[in-house]
Scaffold this active site. Structure first.
Site, PDB file in Angstrom:
ATOM      1  CG  ASP A   1     139.067  51.291  41.177  1.00  0.00           C
ATOM      2  OD1 ASP A   1     138.046  51.360  40.898  1.00  0.00           O
ATOM      3  OD2 ASP A   1     139.500  51.002  42.675  1.00  0.00           O
TER       4      ASP A   1
ATOM      5  NE  ARG B   1     134.083  50.866  48.929  1.00  0.00           N
ATOM      6  CZ  ARG B   1     133.757  50.135  48.142  1.00  0.00           C
ATOM      7  NH1 ARG B   1     134.000  48.431  47.784  1.00  0.00           N
ATOM      8  NH2 ARG B   1     133.241  50.838  46.844  1.00  0.00           N
TER       9      ARG B   1
ATOM     10  CE  LYS C   1     133.396  46.865  38.899  1.00  0.00           C
ATOM     11  NZ  LYS C   1     133.165  47.382  40.145  1.00  0.00           N
ATOM     12  CG  ASN C   2     132.909  50.745  39.248  1.00  0.00           C
ATOM     13  OD1 ASN C   2     132.873  49.530  39.572  1.00  0.00           O
ATOM     14  ND2 ASN C   2     134.349  50.755  39.079  1.00  0.00           N
TER      15      ASN C   2
ATOM     16  NE  ARG D   1     131.757  41.352  43.063  1.00  0.00           N
ATOM     17  CZ  ARG D   1     131.346  42.386  44.109  1.00  0.00           C
ATOM     18  NH1 ARG D   1     132.723  41.734  45.386  1.00  0.00           N
ATOM     19  NH2 ARG D   1     129.941  43.004  44.653  1.00  0.00           N
TER      20      ARG D   1
ATOM     21  CB  CYS E   1     133.796  46.338  51.342  1.00  0.00           C
ATOM     22  SG  CYS E   1     134.828  46.552  49.273  1.00  0.00           S
TER      23      CYS E   1
END
Ligand code: EPZ
Length: 418
Positions: free
Chosen positions: A303, A120, A17-18, A395, A115
Site C-alpha cells: 500500500d 483478489r 481505514k484497514n 475511499r 478489483c
C-alpha cells in the site's frame, strides 16, 4: 495543484481505514451498543455502516464534537445478508461473513468479484470457515454459509491474507473449543482487531505473529474503543515531505508500524526522527534512488509502493520496484509517464530512472494508492497538475488536500468536469 513548494509544519494522521473496516464488522458479534472513536471519515467506512444498516443494525457516525465516533446497536435478530450493490463498491464488506455465521448461524454475502489491482479471490476466507465446520455454498454470485455451531479447528492459510485472517478470527471467537490458525497475516490492523475482540471478552492469543490461537467463548460484550492511527496515511504524508524537500511532523505516526518505510526513506537520504508522539521527516531537495520489494508485514507494504515510486521518479539514479502482493498494481505508471517520469515495466517489476524534473499535466486516478502517488508527484512537478477521479482517494484518505494545504501545498479540490 501547483508543485514546487517545500512542505513545512505539522499534520495529524486519522484513524486507520484497514483497522476500522474489520472492527466495525466485529460489532455484529455482540448485542447492545458498541462505540468506536477515531473512525476516519471515508467513503469505505460509510459503505460498511450502510452494510450494517441494511442488515437491520443501527449504525451511524455521530456529529459535532463526536464526528469521529461511530455507534452500532444490535438488538436481537438481523437479516444476515450483504447485497451485491454494496459489496461491489467495497470488497472489504466480505468481512461481515465470519461474524454473521458465528453469531447468527448463517450468512449470505455477495462474492466481491475482481478489483483494479488484482483478482483478489476469497478462497482462503472460505477455507478457514469450512475448517470451523461451516457449510459453504456459492449460488447466484453469493456465498451462503451455515453452521448451527462453529467448532474450533486447525486453519492453515495457503497464502498470507489480511482480511482472510481477520474474517476467520471473528468466526473462531464464538466457536466451540480451540482454533489454531497458521500462516496468518501479521499486520498491525490484525493485532488491533484482536485487541478489540479481547476487550469484548474473547480469548485471542498470538495476533501479530504467524500463529494465532483462539479459545471460543459463549458470548461477547459491546465495547468502547479508539482506533489506532493509519500507518499508510502516515507513510504517505512522510513521502509528501520527502518529495517536496520539506520538513514535516506527522503527528500520531507510530514508528513501530512503519519500520520498512522509514528504512527506505532514510536510505534515500531523509532524516526521520520520532518526536512529540509522531514522526518528523526532513528531506534535502535531491534524494538517492533505492530499490523496493513489497512483501507482507513487517516487510515493505504494497500500500506504499505507488507513493515510493512517485518519489523515485525524481531521485538520483535507478530504482527497481518489485510488486509481489498484487498482480496489477502498476496502474499509476502510465499516468506518471504523462508527468514526464521514466519508468519501464517488466512483469511485476518496474525500473524507475530518476529525472531532473516532472512537468504538470492532467492525470487520472485508477485506484486508491495510485491516486495518492499522482498527488505526491504533482507536489513536485513544475506547473499545474490536475488529478481526476479523486473519488478513489476519498475511499482511503480523510481530506488529504486540506491536510497538504495546511503544510503549504498549493492544492484545491475542483468539481470534476463531466
Ligand atoms: C488488505 O486487503 C488491505 N485491505 C489492502 O489494502 C492491502 O493491500 C492488502 O491487505 C495487503 O496488505 C484491507 O485491509 C481492507 P490479502 P486483502 O487478502 O485482505 C491473495 C488499500 O490500499 N489471496 O492480504 O484483500 C490476494 O489475491 C487496500 O488500503 C488469495 O489468493 O489482501 C493477494 O494476492 C488495497 N486468496 C494476496 O493474497 C484469498 O482468499 C494478499 O491479499 C485471499 C487473498
Amino acid at each position: 495543484m501547483k508543485g514546487g513548494t517545500a512542505l513545512h509544519g505539522e499534520v495529524e494522521v486519522s484513524g486507520a481505514k484497514n483497522a476500522a473496516l474489520p472492527i466495525l464488522a466485529s460489532a455484529l458479534l455482540a448485542d447492545g451498543t458498541t462505540t468506536f472513536r477515531n473512525v476516519p471519515d471515508l467513503a469505505d467506512v460509510a459503505t460498511m455502516l450502510e452494510v450494517l444498516r441494511t442488515m437491520g443494525c443501527e449504525a451511524a457516525r455521530l456529529t459535532g464534537k463526536k464526528a469521529d465516533t461511530c455507534e452500532i446497536s444490535i438488538a436481537g435478530n438481523i437479516t444476515p445478508e450483504a447485497p451485491y450493490d454494496l459489496v461491489k463498491t467495497m470488497r472489504a464488506s466480505v468481512l461481515v461473513l465470519g461474524p454473521l455465521v458465528a453469531r447468527f448461524g448463517r450468512a449470505r454475502v455477495s462474492m466481491p468479484g475482481g478489483c483494479a489491482i488484482g483478482a483478489r479471490p476469497i478462497d482462503q476466507h472460505l477455507k478457514g470457515l469450512k475448517a470451523l465446520g461451516a457449510d459453504i455454498h456459492l449460488t447466484e454470485g453469493y456465498v451462503e454459509a451455515r453452521a448451527k455451531q462453529l467448532k474450533g479447528g486447525m486453519v492453515n492459510f495457503d497464502v498470507i491474507t489480511v482480511t482472510g485472517t481477520e474474517n476467520v478470527m471473528m468466526a473462531a471467537v464464538l466457536a466451540k473449543g480451540r482454533t489454531v490458525m497458521e500462516n496468518c497475516a501479521r499486520e498491525p490492523e490484525v493485532e488491533e482487531l484482536a485487541r478489540v475482540l479481547n476487550k469484548m471478552g474473547a480469548k485471542v492469543e498470538g495476533a501479530g505473529t504467524s500463529v494465532i490461537t483462539i479459545e471460543g467463548v459463549e458470548s461477547l460484550n459491546p465495547v468502547d474503543h479508539a482506533i489506532l492511527p493509519d500507518r499508510i496515511e502516515a507513510g504517505t504524508l512522510l513521502v509528501a515531505a520527502a518529495i517536496s524537500g520539506g520538513n514535516v511532523l506527522v503527528k500520531h505516526a507510530r514508528p513501530e508500524h512503519l519500520d520498512a518505510v522509514i528504512d527506505k526513506l532514510r536510505e534515500a537520504g531523509c532524516t526521520i526522527t520520532a518526536e512529540g508522539g509522531g514522526l518528523r521527516c526532513k528531506a534535502p531537495r535531491s534524494l538517492k534512488s533505492v530499490n523496493i520489494t513489497t512483501t507482507e508485514h513487517p516487510g515493505f507494504p504494497t500500500d506504499m509502493q505507488a507513493q515510493l515510486m512517485a518519489l523515485m521518479t525524481v531521485s538520483h539514479g535507478t530504482s527497481v520496484i518489485s510488486e509481489n502482493i498484487f498482480e496489477n498494481r502498476f496502474m499509476h505508471v502510465p499516468e506518471l509517464h504523462r508527468l514526464g517520469a521514466d519508468i519501464t515495466i517488466q512483469g511485476h517489476t518496474a525500473v524507475v530512472k530518476g529525472v531532473k524534473a516532472l512537468s504538470g499535466a492532467p492525470v487520472m486516478a485508477t485506484d486508491l494508492r495510485a491516486s495518492a502517488s499522482l498527488i505526491l508527484a504533482g507536489l513536485r512537478a513544475d506547473g499545474q497538475t490536475e488529478v481526476s477521479r479523486v473519488y478513489h482517494l476519498d475511499r482511503g484518505y480523510e481530506r488529504l488536500e486540506r491536510k497538504l494545504r495546511g503544510l503549504g501545498a498549493d492544492i484545491r479540490r475542483v468539481k470534476e468536469r463531466a
